[in-house]
Write an enzyme that holds these catalytic residues in place. Structure first.
Site, PDB file in Angstrom:
ATOM      1  CG  ASN A 159      -4.986  14.426-118.649  1.00  8.73           C
ATOM      2  OD1 ASN A 159      -4.708  15.582-118.951  1.00  8.73           O
ATOM      3  ND2 ASN A 159      -6.199  13.947-118.776  1.00  8.73           N
ATOM      4  CB  ALA A 208      -2.540  11.987-102.792  1.00  9.44           C
ATOM      5  CB  THR A 244     -12.179  17.576 -89.875  1.00  2.00           C
ATOM      6  OG1 THR A 244     -13.079  18.279 -89.027  1.00  2.00           O
ATOM      7  CG2 THR A 244     -11.260  16.693 -89.058  1.00  2.00           C
ATOM      8  CB  CYS A 331     -13.610  12.531-116.241  1.00  4.32           C
ATOM      9  SG  CYS A 331     -11.979  13.165-116.074  1.00  4.32           S
TER      10      CYS A 331
HETATM   11  N1  PLP Z   1      -5.626  17.515-113.661  1.00  8.68           N
HETATM   12  C1  PLP Z   1      -5.156  16.497-114.394  1.00  8.68           C
HETATM   13  C2  PLP Z   1      -4.111  16.730-115.442  1.00  8.68           C
HETATM   14  C3  PLP Z   1      -5.668  15.199-114.194  1.00  8.68           C
HETATM   15  O1  PLP Z   1      -5.188  14.180-114.925  1.00  8.68           O
HETATM   16  C4  PLP Z   1      -6.666  15.017-113.201  1.00  8.68           C
HETATM   17  C5  PLP Z   1      -7.284  13.686-113.010  1.00  8.68           C
HETATM   18  O2  PLP Z   1      -7.568  12.963-113.970  1.00  8.68           O
HETATM   19  C6  PLP Z   1      -7.098  16.122-112.461  1.00  8.68           C
HETATM   20  C7  PLP Z   1      -6.550  17.361-112.720  1.00  8.68           C
HETATM   21  C8  PLP Z   1      -8.139  15.992-111.380  1.00  8.68           C
HETATM   22  O3  PLP Z   1      -7.548  15.465-110.211  1.00  8.68           O
HETATM   23  P1  PLP Z   1      -8.439  14.907-109.012  1.00  8.68           P
HETATM   24  O4  PLP Z   1      -8.847  13.535-109.388  1.00  8.68           O
HETATM   25  O5  PLP Z   1      -7.506  14.930-107.827  1.00  8.68           O
HETATM   26  O6  PLP Z   1      -9.561  15.837-108.806  1.00  8.68           O
END
Ligand code: PLP
Length: 397
Positions: A159, A208, A244, A331
């Protein structure tokens, strides 16, 4: 917020599409229809039948996209839940016979932290190193996997840098040792051609909101032969994920999946923007390098090191001028610590602290990219001049 005029384009420019994306234009068009679907998919009456059909359609579309059976797809709240579910499932089925897990040093915290949590229950976690180009150490995997290995988990694409990992090769190594294989596919959907079938993995996790649909919706691919234990108990999803179903999110996903299935033009568009960005930014600003440039990368991501500027200060200055970018994972943004991912690739603290991530989306334009570079160039020059002045003043004192 979106429409506040901050820059010469008179609109905000969003270049942080790896953190999240905004709902696609097609999804916005269909929004009214989606809100009409509010029954419970478990109900037998008319209001329940419509969501049930949507669930079935979306599951079928995903199965077609991934070339798997619809029964191998479970809907959930997103990739963090998916990643926790996979690790817990494997641990429960394999421990104590197989108690070792391999993860790469550049995994998202939702993988790194769940793996870490298993240590207290007796698991051993091996961290697979990556080099400065973001390339994973395949020899380390070959040397480390054994009859004790329960799971190898390596993300499809990172990412922060966009570096793509050779999942097919890693799966083959894992399989030869009888281990299960997971890949976090969050950064694949919506920006890569579909090669999922070739990967051969046992588990894959998706989210999504990373591909122009809604937050709080995701899904997991689980090969029919792979073990699974629910994290949330209940009767939905064949008792594999209780609760649900998030039918609004799944109805939205159902719409965006059609766009994801026809991704080639969008990939071409984002590749053109990214290449233009990287070429021009290096022409206009001295001391800029692109991290993981020598790796296969997703088409939309540029991770830069800009010498002599603090990434967080740069980010805030750009925000004030109407541009949204990032210094690392969403994050961890806002934390003064440099990105652990970049540090694990061998960047120095100073380099990691001078990093900036630009991630293009489906609707960004060439004009936006060029305005961004102009602003980045101005802000960088200003911050570098301020840094020089501070150094001189410090010497005088
Ligand atoms: N994995 C990767 C590589 C991500 O970039 C992210 C979100 O930043 C996640 C997992 C977590 O995804 P979610 O926001 O759907 O929990």
């Amino acid at each position: 917020m979106q429409n506040q005029p901050f820059n010469s384009l008179n609109r905000r420019v969003y270049l942080d599409n790896n953190a999240t994306t905004f709902p696609s234009a097609r999804l916005r068009e269909k929004w009214g229809e989606i809100l009409e679907v509010s029954g419970n998919a478990s109900s037998v009456h008319q209001e329940g039948r419509v969501p049930k059909t949507i669930l079935r359609d979306a599951r079928k579309k995903i199965a077609e996209l991934l070339s798997c059976s619809p029964l191998e797809i479970i809907f959930n709240s997103g990739a963090s839940e998916g990643n926790s579910s996979v690790f817990n499932s494997v641990f429960q089925s394999a421990f104590p016979k197989r108690n070792e897990f391999l993860i790469s040093s550049v995994e998202h915290p939702s993988v790194a932290k769940v793996a870490d949590s298993l240590k207290a229950r007796g698991a051993v976690i091996h961290i697979i190193p990556v080099n400065r180009d973001g390339k994973i150490d395949l020899e380390f995997i070959k040397k480390t996997v054994s009859e004790k290995t329960a799971l190898v988990s390596v993300m499809y694409a990172n990412n922060e840098t966009g570096a793509i990992h050779p999942i097919k090769e890693i799966t083959e190594i894992a399989k030869a040792a009888g281990a299960l294989m997971h890949t976090d596919c969050v950064q694949m959907m919506g920006k890569c051609e579909n090669t999922f079938k070739e990967l051969g993995v046992d588990y894959a996790t998706f989210s999504a909101h990373k591909f122009y649909s809604l937050k709080g919706t995701g899904f997991v691919y689980i090969k029919s032969s792979a073990p699974w234990s629910p994290l949330i108990f209940g009767s939905q999803e064949r008792a594999r994920r209780g609760g649900t179903e998030n039918i609004t999110g799944i109805a939205a996903l159902n719409i965006v999946l059609d766009e994801v299935a026809n991704i080639s033009d969008k990939i071409r568009h984002m590749t053109k923007l990214r290449d233009l960005f990287e070429k021009t930014v290096q022409e206009k600003i001295s001391g800029v390098s692109v991290t993981a440039k020598n790796s296969p990368r997703v088409c939309n991501t540029s991770s830069l090191v800009i010498d002599g500027v603090d990434g967080d200060t740069l980010l805030m200055s750009l925000d004030l001028k109407g541009f949204s970018v990032s210094t690392g994972a969403a994050c961890s943004s806002g934390s003064p610590e440099p990105s652990p991912v970049l540090l694990s690739m061998g960047l120095t603290r100073a380099e990691a602290q001078s990093s900036l991530r630009v991630s293009m989306g489906w609707t960004n334009t060439e004009e936006e990219v060029l305005y961004f570079i102009e602003t980045l160039s101005e802000v960088t020059a200003k911050l570098r001049a301020m840094g020089e002045k501070e150094k001189k003043d410090a010497n005088v004192c």
